[in-house]
Design a protein around this motif. Structure first.
Motif, PDB file in Angstrom:
ATOM      1  N   GLY A  64      52.193  91.057 -73.485  1.00 23.79           N
ATOM      2  CA  GLY A  64      52.319  91.690 -72.172  1.00 23.79           C
ATOM      3  C   GLY A  64      51.164  92.618 -71.862  1.00 23.79           C
ATOM      4  O   GLY A  64      50.679  92.673 -70.729  1.00 23.79           O
ATOM      5  N   ALA A  65      50.707  93.342 -72.862  1.00 24.77           N
ATOM      6  CA  ALA A  65      49.579  94.250 -72.661  1.00 24.77           C
ATOM      7  C   ALA A  65      48.302  93.468 -72.369  1.00 24.77           C
ATOM      8  O   ALA A  65      47.508  93.858 -71.504  1.00 24.77           O
ATOM      9  CB  ALA A  65      49.381  95.135 -73.893  1.00 24.77           C
ATOM     10  N   ILE A  66      48.118  92.363 -73.074  1.00 25.68           N
ATOM     11  CA  ILE A  66      46.933  91.521 -72.819  1.00 25.68           C
ATOM     12  C   ILE A  66      47.003  90.964 -71.406  1.00 25.68           C
ATOM     13  O   ILE A  66      46.015  90.972 -70.669  1.00 25.68           O
ATOM     14  CB  ILE A  66      46.836  90.374 -73.848  1.00 25.68           C
ATOM     15  CG1 ILE A  66      46.777  90.912 -75.268  1.00 25.68           C
ATOM     16  CG2 ILE A  66      45.620  89.507 -73.563  1.00 25.68           C
ATOM     17  CD1 ILE A  66      47.008  89.850 -76.338  1.00 25.68           C
ATOM     18  N   ALA A  67      48.186  90.487 -71.013  1.00 28.69           N
ATOM     19  CA  ALA A  67      48.367  89.924 -69.676  1.00 28.69           C
ATOM     20  C   ALA A  67      48.052  90.963 -68.607  1.00 28.69           C
ATOM     21  O   ALA A  67      47.382  90.660 -67.607  1.00 28.69           O
ATOM     22  CB  ALA A  67      49.792  89.399 -69.523  1.00 28.69           C
ATOM     23  N   ARG A  68      48.509  92.196 -68.793  1.00 31.87           N
ATOM     24  CA  ARG A  68      48.226  93.254 -67.818  1.00 31.87           C
ATOM     25  C   ARG A  68      46.726  93.578 -67.762  1.00 31.87           C
ATOM     26  O   ARG A  68      46.166  93.740 -66.680  1.00 31.87           O
ATOM     27  CB  ARG A  68      49.034  94.511 -68.137  1.00 31.87           C
ATOM     28  CG  ARG A  68      50.492  94.419 -67.718  1.00 31.87           C
ATOM     29  CD  ARG A  68      51.224  95.735 -67.867  1.00 31.87           C
ATOM     30  NE  ARG A  68      51.294  96.207 -69.248  1.00 31.87           N
ATOM     31  CZ  ARG A  68      52.174  95.772 -70.150  1.00 31.87           C
ATOM     32  NH1 ARG A  68      53.051  94.831 -69.815  1.00 31.87           N
ATOM     33  NH2 ARG A  68      52.175  96.264 -71.365  1.00 31.87           N
TER      34      ARG A  68
END
Length: 110
Positions: A36-40
């Motif tokens: 999720g952090a990478i996606a954001r």
């Protein structure tokens, strides 16, 4: 490393988002990041990010580790090293002086 593994790794990196993911994970070594952090960070939908991470993992460039309910992803630097060594194994027909600029260019970042 064999040719098929090298082709898989290079193919995985031959797509813009996956290349960005790998570079982000390299910058966040050794802690890694959750999907999720990478996606954001990259403004990519989470389901798309999961697909990209799966391709990188199958290519031997990303490792994952479950931490509670979160999966943390890290760049597999051994996988990257294997690809790089595969590419330069027969560098300059054994003439080390010709490969020196390549080694020198890699040394400051590593």
């Amino acid at each position: 490393m064999d040719s098929d593994s090298a082709i898989a790794a290079l193919g995985a990196l031959a797509q813009g988002t996956r290349l960005d993911v790998f570079r982000v994970l390299v910058r966040h070594q050794p802690a890694g990041l959750a999907a999720g952090a990478i996606a954001r960070l990259l403004s990519v939908p989470q389901n798309t990010m999961s697909a990209h991470l799966g391709i990188l993992a199958r290519a031997g460039l990303v490792q994952s580790e479950r931490q509670g309910r979160t999966i943390v992803y890290r760049a597999d630097l051994d996988g990257l090293r294997a690809v790089m060594l595969f590419l330069v194994t027969d560098c300059c027909a054994g003439n080390a002086a010709l490969c020196a600029p390549l080694v020198a260019a890699l040394s400051p970042c590593c």
